[in-house]
Design an enzyme around this catalytic site. Sequence first.
Site, mmCIF file in Angstrom:
data_model
loop_
_atom_site.group_PDB
_atom_site.id
_atom_site.type_symbol
_atom_site.label_atom_id
_atom_site.label_comp_id
_atom_site.label_asym_id
_atom_site.label_seq_id
_atom_site.Cartn_x
_atom_site.Cartn_y
_atom_site.Cartn_z
ATOM 1 N N CYS A 1 0.821 -1.216 0.000
ATOM 2 C CA CYS A 1 0.000 0.000 0.000
ATOM 3 C C CYS A 1 0.852 1.262 0.000
ATOM 4 C CB CYS A 1 -0.942 0.008 1.202
ATOM 5 S SG CYS A 1 -2.198 -1.272 1.128
ATOM 6 N N HIS B 1 -14.530 9.716 -6.160
ATOM 7 C CA HIS B 1 -13.624 9.821 -7.304
ATOM 8 C C HIS B 1 -12.514 10.847 -7.068
ATOM 9 C CE1 HIS B 1 -16.979 7.728 -9.257
ATOM 10 N NE2 HIS B 1 -16.031 7.194 -10.007
ATOM 11 N N GLU C 1 -12.644 -1.149 3.649
ATOM 12 C CA GLU C 1 -11.641 -0.947 2.605
ATOM 13 C C GLU C 1 -11.778 -2.044 1.550
ATOM 14 O OE1 GLU C 1 -7.352 0.244 3.403
ATOM 15 O OE2 GLU C 1 -7.167 -1.863 2.862
#
Length: 115
Positions: free
Chosen positions: A15, A60, A104
Site C-alpha cells: 500500500c 472519485h 476498505e
Amino acid sequence: KSLNEEENRKQFGKCNHSHGHNYKVIVTVRGQINPISGMFMNIYKLQEYMREAILQPLDHKNLDQDVEFFADVVSTTENLAIYIWSNLEKILPAGCLYKVKLYESDKNFIVYKGE
C-alpha cells in the site's frame, strides 16, 4: 510524507504506492423514536447528510492530492473514518452519530465511534 522510500515500504508494504479503493461506509445513528412518525430520522434525510459529508468531498478523488485534510494526515482507512465522522458530526443533529464502519475491502474494515 515524513518517511523515506525504504521506511514507507517497510511500514505500508504494497500500500506504499498510490492506489484506489471502492470504500463502503455504514453510518449508525441513534436517538429517540418519534411516536407519530415511528422514526428517529427519515432515512432519506440521512442519505442527504451522507451525500454532503462523504460523497461530495470524497467520491472519485485522490485523497492525498484532492482532499485538504490529507495534506498533513496519512490517508489510512483509520484516518478516513475519522474524517468521515468529523464531517458527519458537523451536520447531523447533535449527539445522534453513533458509529462509522468503513470497509476498505470485503474483509478489511474499521469501526470508529468518535474516540
